[in-house]
Structures are given as C-alpha cells and as structure tokens.
Design a protein around this motif. Sequence first.
Motif, PDB file in Angstrom:
ATOM      1  N   ALA A   1      33.214  24.878  42.367  1.00 30.59           N
ATOM      2  CA  ALA A   1      33.919  26.137  42.622  1.00 30.59           C
ATOM      3  C   ALA A   1      34.990  26.395  41.574  1.00 30.59           C
ATOM      4  O   ALA A   1      35.134  27.522  41.079  1.00 30.59           O
ATOM      5  N   ILE A   2      35.737  25.370  41.208  1.00 32.54           N
ATOM      6  CA  ILE A   2      36.793  25.525  40.210  1.00 32.54           C
ATOM      7  C   ILE A   2      36.185  25.830  38.848  1.00 32.54           C
ATOM      8  O   ILE A   2      36.650  26.729  38.132  1.00 32.54           O
ATOM      9  N   ALA A   3      35.125  25.098  38.473  1.00 35.61           N
ATOM     10  CA  ALA A   3      34.472  25.350  37.187  1.00 35.61           C
ATOM     11  C   ALA A   3      33.923  26.774  37.131  1.00 35.61           C
ATOM     12  O   ALA A   3      34.075  27.462  36.118  1.00 35.61           O
ATOM     13  N   ALA A   4      33.318  27.240  38.214  1.00 38.54           N
ATOM     14  CA  ALA A   4      32.770  28.599  38.251  1.00 38.54           C
ATOM     15  C   ALA A   4      33.884  29.629  38.138  1.00 38.54           C
ATOM     16  O   ALA A   4      33.745  30.633  37.430  1.00 38.54           O
ATOM     17  N   ALA A   5      35.001  29.403  38.809  1.00 43.06           N
ATOM     18  CA  ALA A   5      36.121  30.342  38.753  1.00 43.06           C
ATOM     19  C   ALA A   5      36.686  30.426  37.339  1.00 43.06           C
ATOM     20  O   ALA A   5      37.064  31.504  36.873  1.00 43.06           O
ATOM     21  N   LEU A   6      36.718  29.321  36.635  1.00 44.07           N
ATOM     22  CA  LEU A   6      37.250  29.305  35.276  1.00 44.07           C
ATOM     23  C   LEU A   6      36.291  29.921  34.270  1.00 44.07           C
ATOM     24  O   LEU A   6      36.705  30.327  33.192  1.00 44.07           O
ATOM     25  N   GLU A   7      35.008  30.011  34.619  1.00 42.10           N
ATOM     26  CA  GLU A   7      34.007  30.582  33.730  1.00 42.10           C
ATOM     27  C   GLU A   7      33.850  32.085  33.908  1.00 42.10           C
ATOM     28  O   GLU A   7      33.119  32.715  33.168  1.00 42.10           O
ATOM     29  N   LYS A   8      34.527  32.687  34.871  1.00 43.34           N
ATOM     30  CA  LYS A   8      34.396  34.126  35.109  1.00 43.34           C
ATOM     31  C   LYS A   8      34.819  34.901  33.885  1.00 43.34           C
ATOM     32  O   LYS A   8      35.495  34.400  32.999  1.00 43.34           O
ATOM     33  N   ASP A   9      34.474  36.159  33.864  1.00 46.11           N
ATOM     34  CA  ASP A   9      34.735  37.069  32.743  1.00 46.11           C
ATOM     35  C   ASP A   9      36.201  36.995  32.312  1.00 46.11           C
ATOM     36  O   ASP A   9      37.083  37.466  33.006  1.00 46.11           O
ATOM     37  N   VAL A  10      36.429  36.431  31.127  1.00 43.69           N
ATOM     38  CA  VAL A  10      37.799  36.275  30.641  1.00 43.69           C
ATOM     39  C   VAL A  10      38.349  37.565  30.044  1.00 43.69           C
ATOM     40  O   VAL A  10      39.538  37.651  29.756  1.00 43.69           O
ATOM     41  N   SER A  11      37.502  38.595  29.880  1.00 40.51           N
ATOM     42  CA  SER A  11      37.994  39.857  29.337  1.00 40.51           C
ATOM     43  C   SER A  11      38.669  40.701  30.409  1.00 40.51           C
ATOM     44  O   SER A  11      39.321  41.688  30.108  1.00 40.51           O
ATOM     45  N   ARG A  12      38.527  40.301  31.664  1.00 39.59           N
ATOM     46  CA  ARG A  12      39.159  41.029  32.758  1.00 39.59           C
ATOM     47  C   ARG A  12      40.660  40.758  32.727  1.00 39.59           C
ATOM     48  O   ARG A  12      41.085  39.611  32.626  1.00 39.59           O
ATOM     49  N   PRO A  13      41.481  41.797  32.796  1.00 40.71           N
ATOM     50  CA  PRO A  13      42.930  41.566  32.776  1.00 40.71           C
ATOM     51  C   PRO A  13      43.387  40.849  34.043  1.00 40.71           C
ATOM     52  O   PRO A  13      42.792  41.030  35.110  1.00 40.71           O
ATOM     53  N   PRO A  14      44.436  40.038  33.941  1.00 38.39           N
ATOM     54  CA  PRO A  14      44.932  39.343  35.136  1.00 38.39           C
ATOM     55  C   PRO A  14      45.554  40.327  36.122  1.00 38.39           C
ATOM     56  O   PRO A  14      46.064  41.379  35.734  1.00 38.39           O
ATOM     57  N   LEU A  15      45.500  39.973  37.390  1.00 39.64           N
ATOM     58  CA  LEU A  15      46.147  40.790  38.420  1.00 39.64           C
ATOM     59  C   LEU A  15      47.649  40.618  38.300  1.00 39.64           C
ATOM     60  O   LEU A  15      48.151  39.531  38.060  1.00 39.64           O
ATOM     61  N   ARG A  16      48.370  41.692  38.469  1.00 42.95           N
ATOM     62  CA  ARG A  16      49.832  41.627  38.403  1.00 42.95           C
ATOM     63  C   ARG A  16      50.389  42.037  39.753  1.00 42.95           C
ATOM     64  O   ARG A  16      49.962  43.020  40.342  1.00 42.95           O
ATOM     65  N   GLU A  17      51.346  41.307  40.203  1.00 46.51           N
ATOM     66  CA  GLU A  17      52.011  41.611  41.462  1.00 46.51           C
ATOM     67  C   GLU A  17      53.283  42.387  41.167  1.00 46.51           C
ATOM     68  O   GLU A  17      54.103  41.963  40.361  1.00 46.51           O
ATOM     69  N   SER A  18      53.464  43.509  41.816  1.00 49.73           N
ATOM     70  CA  SER A  18      54.665  44.308  41.585  1.00 49.73           C
ATOM     71  C   SER A  18      55.826  43.837  42.451  1.00 49.73           C
ATOM     72  O   SER A  18      56.969  44.132  42.160  1.00 49.73           O
ATOM     73  N   GLY A  19      55.487  43.142  43.543  1.00 47.76           N
ATOM     74  CA  GLY A  19      56.529  42.695  44.453  1.00 47.76           C
ATOM     75  C   GLY A  19      56.950  43.770  45.439  1.00 47.76           C
ATOM     76  O   GLY A  19      57.781  43.541  46.295  1.00 47.76           O
ATOM     77  N   ARG A  20      56.378  44.976  45.310  1.00 48.73           N
ATOM     78  CA  ARG A  20      56.743  46.065  46.209  1.00 48.73           C
ATOM     79  C   ARG A  20      55.594  46.468  47.129  1.00 48.73           C
ATOM     80  O   ARG A  20      55.706  47.426  47.866  1.00 48.73           O
TER      81      ARG A  20
END
Length: 70
Positions: free
Chosen positions: A42-61
């Motif tokens: 599961a961890i290896a698969a998660a790390l292999e996902k599309d790296v061109s996708r921008p990371p999620l950002r939390e606004s805190g609001r």
Amino acid sequence: MDAPDDTVTSRTTLRLPDRLKARVEQAAAEEGVSVNAWFVRAIAAALEKDVSRPPLRESGRGDAFTGWAR
C-alpha cells in the motif's frame, strides 16, 4: 511498479484506530498476505501515484478546494 528493496529493513511503530486496524487485517487476509506485506504494498503504491498532481493544501479555515481547473 518496482518491487520494494527488501534487502535492508527498518522497524516502524504505527498507531492505528482499532476500526482501521481491523479493516487492514481483513484486506490483508483477503489478499492472502501478512499485514506487514499489505502495508508495504500500500505504501509503495501510494508513493508511485502520479507525481505531477499538485499536493493538497490545507487553508485551516475549512474552505480548501481540490482538483483541476482550466
């Protein structure tokens, strides 16, 4: 996906809620693998996902948006 390098290993303690742990144990049993092997996959698969996708950002609001727009 490349096979994880299993020549060197490290021990990691992972704390899970009981309900999640039960789901992981069930998933591993259904696949006929150990919980450890299931986590490694599961961890290896998660790390292999599309790296061109921008990371999620939390606004805190509570008004964070995810996805793509043109």
